[in-house]
Design a protein around this motif. Structure first.
Motif, PDB file in Angstrom:
ATOM      1  N   SER A 276       0.866  -1.436   0.107  1.00  0.00           N
ATOM      2  CA  SER A 276       0.113   0.237   0.001  1.00  0.00           C
ATOM      3  C   SER A 276       0.929   1.144   0.099  1.00  0.00           C
ATOM      4  O   SER A 276       1.545   1.450   0.919  1.00  0.00           O
ATOM      5  N   GLY A 277       1.089   1.731  -1.090  1.00  0.00           N
ATOM      6  CA  GLY A 277       2.057   3.007  -1.255  1.00  0.00           C
ATOM      7  C   GLY A 277       3.458   2.690  -1.181  1.00  0.00           C
ATOM      8  O   GLY A 277       4.075   3.636  -1.202  1.00  0.00           O
ATOM      9  N   GLU A 278       3.876   1.386  -1.356  1.00  0.00           N
ATOM     10  CA  GLU A 278       5.311   1.201  -1.462  1.00  0.00           C
ATOM     11  C   GLU A 278       5.409  -0.147  -2.129  1.00  0.00           C
ATOM     12  O   GLU A 278       4.735  -1.028  -2.019  1.00  0.00           O
ATOM     13  N   VAL A 279       6.651  -0.339  -2.590  1.00  0.00           N
ATOM     14  CA  VAL A 279       7.070  -1.643  -3.107  1.00  0.00           C
ATOM     15  C   VAL A 279       8.357  -2.294  -2.257  1.00  0.00           C
ATOM     16  O   VAL A 279       9.004  -1.681  -1.958  1.00  0.00           O
ATOM     17  N   TRP A 280       7.704  -3.597  -1.522  1.00  0.00           N
ATOM     18  CA  TRP A 280       8.701  -4.361  -0.862  1.00  0.00           C
ATOM     19  C   TRP A 280       9.667  -5.009  -1.846  1.00  0.00           C
ATOM     20  O   TRP A 280       9.523  -5.745  -2.755  1.00  0.00           O
ATOM     21  N   VAL A 281      11.127  -5.037  -1.866  1.00  0.00           N
ATOM     22  CA  VAL A 281      12.077  -5.575  -2.253  1.00  0.00           C
ATOM     23  C   VAL A 281      13.050  -6.263  -1.543  1.00  0.00           C
ATOM     24  O   VAL A 281      13.514  -5.568  -0.340  1.00  0.00           O
ATOM     25  N   ARG A 282      13.387  -7.353  -1.935  1.00  0.00           N
ATOM     26  CA  ARG A 282      14.197  -8.474  -1.094  1.00  0.00           C
ATOM     27  C   ARG A 282      15.711  -8.487  -1.772  1.00  0.00           C
ATOM     28  O   ARG A 282      15.747  -8.587  -3.249  1.00  0.00           O
ATOM     29  N   PHE A 283      16.649  -8.363  -1.148  1.00  0.00           N
ATOM     30  CA  PHE A 283      18.129  -8.355  -1.803  1.00  0.00           C
ATOM     31  C   PHE A 283      19.036  -8.970  -0.701  1.00  0.00           C
ATOM     32  O   PHE A 283      18.891  -9.100   0.303  1.00  0.00           O
ATOM     33  N   PRO A 284      20.251  -9.741  -1.472  1.00  0.00           N
ATOM     34  CA  PRO A 284      21.231 -10.066  -0.402  1.00  0.00           C
ATOM     35  C   PRO A 284      21.983  -8.889   0.251  1.00  0.00           C
ATOM     36  O   PRO A 284      22.197  -7.773  -0.220  1.00  0.00           O
ATOM     37  N   ALA A 285      22.428  -9.032   1.240  1.00  0.00           N
ATOM     38  CA  ALA A 285      23.057  -8.184   2.234  1.00  0.00           C
ATOM     39  C   ALA A 285      24.340  -7.469   1.562  1.00  0.00           C
ATOM     40  O   ALA A 285      24.608  -6.203   1.706  1.00  0.00           O
ATOM     41  N   ASP A 286      25.073  -8.377   1.049  1.00  0.00           N
ATOM     42  CA  ASP A 286      26.430  -8.005   0.306  1.00  0.00           C
ATOM     43  C   ASP A 286      26.444  -7.716  -1.044  1.00  0.00           C
ATOM     44  O   ASP A 286      27.169  -7.341  -1.808  1.00  0.00           O
ATOM     45  N   GLY A 287      24.982  -7.721  -1.681  1.00  0.00           N
ATOM     46  CA  GLY A 287      24.688  -7.396  -3.057  1.00  0.00           C
ATOM     47  C   GLY A 287      24.753  -8.432  -3.868  1.00  0.00           C
ATOM     48  O   GLY A 287      24.468  -8.226  -5.095  1.00  0.00           O
ATOM     49  N   VAL A 288      25.224  -9.440  -3.624  1.00  0.00           N
ATOM     50  CA  VAL A 288      25.610 -10.538  -4.576  1.00  0.00           C
ATOM     51  C   VAL A 288      25.056 -11.819  -4.013  1.00  0.00           C
ATOM     52  O   VAL A 288      25.500 -12.142  -2.721  1.00  0.00           O
ATOM     53  N   PHE A 289      24.746 -12.880  -4.606  1.00  0.00           N
ATOM     54  CA  PHE A 289      24.013 -14.135  -4.159  1.00  0.00           C
ATOM     55  C   PHE A 289      25.131 -15.239  -4.531  1.00  0.00           C
ATOM     56  O   PHE A 289      25.080 -15.350  -5.888  1.00  0.00           O
ATOM     57  N   ASP A 290      26.268 -15.512  -3.807  1.00  0.00           N
ATOM     58  CA  ASP A 290      27.230 -16.240  -4.412  1.00  0.00           C
ATOM     59  C   ASP A 290      27.650 -17.432  -3.327  1.00  0.00           C
ATOM     60  O   ASP A 290      28.502 -18.208  -3.809  1.00  0.00           O
ATOM     61  N   GLN A 291      26.656 -17.638  -2.052  1.00  0.00           N
ATOM     62  CA  GLN A 291      26.970 -18.843  -1.498  1.00  0.00           C
ATOM     63  C   GLN A 291      25.827 -19.103  -0.727  1.00  0.00           C
ATOM     64  O   GLN A 291      24.886 -18.127  -0.521  1.00  0.00           O
ATOM     65  N   SER A 292      25.585 -20.380  -0.150  1.00  0.00           N
ATOM     66  CA  SER A 292      24.568 -20.619   0.647  1.00  0.00           C
ATOM     67  C   SER A 292      24.811 -20.049   1.966  1.00  0.00           C
ATOM     68  O   SER A 292      25.896 -19.560   2.510  1.00  0.00           O
ATOM     69  N   GLY A 293      23.521 -19.899   2.865  1.00  0.00           N
ATOM     70  CA  GLY A 293      23.632 -19.129   3.887  1.00  0.00           C
ATOM     71  C   GLY A 293      23.535 -17.388   3.723  1.00  0.00           C
ATOM     72  O   GLY A 293      24.003 -16.866   4.853  1.00  0.00           O
ATOM     73  N   GLU A 294      23.411 -17.014   2.731  1.00  0.00           N
ATOM     74  CA  GLU A 294      23.452 -15.750   2.580  1.00  0.00           C
ATOM     75  C   GLU A 294      22.543 -14.966   3.604  1.00  0.00           C
ATOM     76  O   GLU A 294      21.350 -15.349   3.815  1.00  0.00           O
ATOM     77  N   ARG A 295      23.002 -13.558   3.830  1.00  0.00           N
ATOM     78  CA  ARG A 295      22.072 -12.763   4.776  1.00  0.00           C
ATOM     79  C   ARG A 295      21.209 -12.033   3.733  1.00  0.00           C
ATOM     80  O   ARG A 295      21.699 -11.214   2.801  1.00  0.00           O
ATOM     81  N   TRP A 296      19.724 -11.885   4.013  1.00  0.00           N
ATOM     82  CA  TRP A 296      18.969 -11.271   3.028  1.00  0.00           C
ATOM     83  C   TRP A 296      18.316 -10.100   3.941  1.00  0.00           C
ATOM     84  O   TRP A 296      17.654 -10.462   4.863  1.00  0.00           O
ATOM     85  N   LEU A 297      18.147  -9.101   3.207  1.00  0.00           N
ATOM     86  CA  LEU A 297      17.422  -7.888   3.749  1.00  0.00           C
ATOM     87  C   LEU A 297      16.213  -7.273   2.846  1.00  0.00           C
ATOM     88  O   LEU A 297      16.038  -7.758   1.822  1.00  0.00           O
ATOM     89  N   TRP A 298      15.435  -6.543   3.419  1.00  0.00           N
ATOM     90  CA  TRP A 298      14.305  -6.163   2.614  1.00  0.00           C
ATOM     91  C   TRP A 298      14.484  -4.367   2.562  1.00  0.00           C
ATOM     92  O   TRP A 298      14.908  -3.930   3.708  1.00  0.00           O
ATOM     93  N   THR A 299      13.827  -3.853   1.786  1.00  0.00           N
ATOM     94  CA  THR A 299      13.579  -2.477   1.650  1.00  0.00           C
ATOM     95  C   THR A 299      12.270  -2.050   1.077  1.00  0.00           C
ATOM     96  O   THR A 299      11.555  -2.824   0.493  1.00  0.00           O
ATOM     97  N   ARG A 300      11.675  -0.818   1.596  1.00  0.00           N
ATOM     98  CA  ARG A 300      10.393  -0.608   1.001  1.00  0.00           C
ATOM     99  C   ARG A 300      10.455   0.849   0.412  1.00  0.00           C
ATOM    100  O   ARG A 300      11.001   1.823   0.676  1.00  0.00           O
ATOM    101  N   VAL A 301      10.408   0.774  -1.168  1.00  0.00           N
ATOM    102  CA  VAL A 301      10.505   1.706  -1.856  1.00  0.00           C
ATOM    103  C   VAL A 301       9.123   2.544  -2.133  1.00  0.00           C
ATOM    104  O   VAL A 301       7.978   2.239  -2.380  1.00  0.00           O
TER     105      VAL A 301
END
Length: 666
Positions: A276-301
């Motif tokens: 509602s009034g924003e887009v939720w976006v999910r992304f890896p914390a370090d900007g690249v997905f290259d290994q298992s166990g990545e830390r993932w974050l969200w932002t609201r645009v």
């Protein structure tokens, strides 16, 4: 299992899963299957359409805060002969799912939202897979290599094809005014890169009316397109084979009034959900997905400013719907089972979870209008309802059966009374979990099946009734309510469940004596009130880990056990029998049981020369009693030992046994 053929392909399951998907996609691309060779010729670029789309006012979303419950499991594919099912969409009062039959072209099945019945199958050029099908009230759009096909829900037939110049489509979204498709172009040289364009189709003309280049970040590997807030939003994921790594893309905002890119928000996104009034976006914390166990974050645009919020933690990888009242997700639990989960929008904590769906899944769609989630679970389509159910006040149902045939379940401690001429089968199905204990039916039935007694269900006559009892073993996180005093039919439970295939059944779930039980009931289309009430009365007689139900009426001389049944005055006799507790036998539960000695037929109990009270028993919680007494000092002959059960309203005859005194008084 590859992406197109049923393994979970989104959201991020494990590093290995995603690389398998990528490798398979590139193999198809090389073969010219999933990503057909072709370029969009400049001289065929159409004039931009001036009609804005989608609407600047988001459609109101109802409050969806119910307990997620599986209400149908519709089998579509046989692993021996079919490929797994494909993508799924909801529109025109139906769910639509892609089907693949080996050796044939694809198809789209239509399922009615009210009845969960399969209405038809529509042949299409290719099976639509995840993000390759979108539905509105007036059209169902299916992506095939090089074309978009349009199915008319009024005729259940393909009525138009839109030429995409040989390009494949990685994602589509549609509303009443436009269809938006990410079309992917293969590079012309070996060192080039795949690129995506957003193609706009006018449903009034079934023709391409605009094309917006998206750049190198959208390349057909993992693309998404959603509509909302008066804009079209696109996200892509790129895999770099040389680095063995994946990168997300900017959140690309398209203005439908100009058919141009209005903004690029640098979020490195892998997945997005319109809120509602924003887009939720999910992304890896370090900007690249290259290994298992990545830390993932969200932002609201923010859709008003195109600005991203500070990153935040949210332990979910399958978010599908954001509302002010709840967040809804479809993803895997710790045991790799699929779950539909509701989160609190403020705390982001788990509020409710569905039962596990023991399968991988390929696609899922959440339809706010009907309050349903449809999950493409490899071989079947699973429906989960998430809207709050209106309070119901069902009738109490008929009282428990008190006469009939006593049936003993095979697992011990589970008993039921059935009408004398009904069928009963212990262990009617295979060894699958949950275990099917037994089934009862108003007609002759045979053993066979897995979860449900399939052969019995297939033989259900128009006026017949069938029920089976399953037991779920712990540990289990589902809430089984307390057992009702009587069973009654709740219309809201009538659906196609995992254990009923395409035949709708009523569902009862309850716990009793620490055991979690499920009963499914099927009726023929012309089954009347009499057979329905008999079935409910039989189910209400169900006894769990307590006293077994009483036997059908027998000669009173056969009551209990009398040892010995003859002897001399002064010798000891032991009488044993059931107390009637929890058996619904006659006036259960009883306050006390009296055992009398008398010379003939019993009338009003009173101590006389011919009648003696031998014992008075408090049945308490016991299922049976036994009492030992001495043969009275009476002349030789035949006597009657009578058992009376006392209840708050009086007393009744439980049974009689004869005893022979074979010696004169000494």
């Amino acid at each position: 299992m590859d992406e197109e053929h049923g393994a979970q392909s989104y959201p991020e399951p494990t590093r290995t899963h995603r690389l398998v998907v990528a490798t398979f996609a590139l193999m198809l691309a090389t073969a010219g299957i999933a990503f057909a060779v072709g370029t969009f010729r400049p001289d065929t670029t159409p004039v931009a359409d001036e009609t804005p789309s989608p609407s600047g006012q988001p459609s109101p979303i109802p409050s969806l805060t119910g307990e997620p419950r599986i209400t149908a499991n519709i089998p579509f594919a046989d692993p021996e002969v079919d490929d797994p099912i494909g993508g799924v969409a909801v529109g025109a009062g139906s769910a639509w799912v892609g089907l693949s039959r080996r050796g044939t072209s694809g198809a789209v099945a239509r399922i009615d939202l009210e009845t969960n019945q399969v209405l038809t199958e529509v042949p299409v050029r290719e099976t639509p897979y995840r993000k390759g099908i979108s539905a509105t009230d007036h059209a169902v759009w299916v992506a095939s290599t090089g074309v978009l096909e349009r199915i008319d829900p009024a005729t259940n037939a393909v009525v138009a094809s839109v030429d995409l110049q040989g390009r494949s489509v990685s994602a589509i979204a549609a509303d009443a005014t436009a269809v938006w498709a990410v079309a992917v172009t293969e590079p012309t040289d070996q060192g080039g890169q795949w690129t995506g364009s957003l193609v706009r189709v006018d449903p009034a003309r079934n023709a391409v009316v605009a094309e917006i280049p998206l750049g190198l970040q959208v390349s057909g590997y993992e693309d998404e397109v959603v509509l909302g807030a008066g804009a079209v939003w696109v996200l892509g994921v790129r895999w770099f084979e040389q680095e063995d790594a994946e990168y997300g893309s900017d959140l690309i905002r398209i203005d439908p009034t100009t058919n141009r890119v209005a903004a690029r928000v640098p979020v490195g996104g892998f997945h997005m959900v319109m809120g509602s009034g924003e887009v939720w976006v999910r992304f890896p914390a370090d900007g690249v997905f290259d290994q298992s166990g990545e830390r993932w974050l969200w932002t609201r645009v923010n859709v008003g400013t195109n600005e991203a919020s500070e990153p935040f933690e949210f332990d979910d990888q399958g978010l599908r719907l954001v509302t002010p009242d709840a967040l809804w997700s479809v993803g895997y639990d710790e045991r790799e089972n699929v779950r539909v989960t509701r989160f609190d929008p403020e705390t982001l904590g788990v509020e409710a979870r569905s039962e596990p769906i023991r399968s991988y899944f390929h696609d899922a769609v959440l339809d706010p209008a009907s309050g349903t989630v449809w999950i493409s679970a490899v071989w079947s389509l699973v429906r989960v309802d998430i809207a709050e159910r209106a309070p119901t006040d069902p009738s109490p149902g008929p009282p428990a059966l008190t006469q009939g045939a006593a049936q003993n379940g095979p697992e011990g401690g589970v008993f039921i009374l059935t009408p004398p001429d009904w069928s009963f089968l212990a262990d009617p199905s295979g060894p699958s979990e949950p275990k099917t204990l037994f089934t009862i039916a108003s007609y002759p039935i045979d053993r066979g099946g897995e979860c449900a007694p399939i052969r019995a269900l297939e033989a259900l006559p128009p006026d017949g009734a069938l029920a089976w009892v399953l037991e779920y073993q712990p540990p289990r996180g589902d809430d089984f309510p307390r057992r009702p005093d009587r069973f009654s039919l709740d219309p809201s439970t009538l659906a196609n469940y995992e254990c009923s295939g395409t035949h709708p059944t009523y569902l009862f779930r309850f716990h009793d004596e620490g055991r979690n039980l499920q009963v499914q009931v099927a009726f023929g289309e012309s089954a009347g009130d009499e057979v329905r009430n008999l079935m409910l009365a039989s189910l209400s007689s169900l006894v769990v880990d307590r006293c077994p139900p009483a036997e059908s009426p027998v000669l009173v001389s056969e009551f209990g056990t009398l040892v010995p049944d003859q002897g001399a005055p002064g010798e000891e006799i032991t009488l044993s029998g059931p107390t009637g507790r929890d058996e619904n036998w006659f006036w259960s539960p009883l306050e006390r049981i009296d055992v009398w000695w008398n010379v003939g037929s019993f009338g009003v109990p009173e101590d006389t020369a011919d009648e003696h009270l031998l014992a008075s028993i408090d049945p308490a919680e016991q299922c049976s009693f036994d009492v030992t007494f001495q043969v009275p000092r009476v002349p030789a002959g035949r006597y009657v030992i009578t058992v009376l059960g006392h209840h708050p309203d009086g007393y009744g005859l439980m049974g009689e046994r004869t005893f022979t005194v074979n010696e004169e008084i000494g």
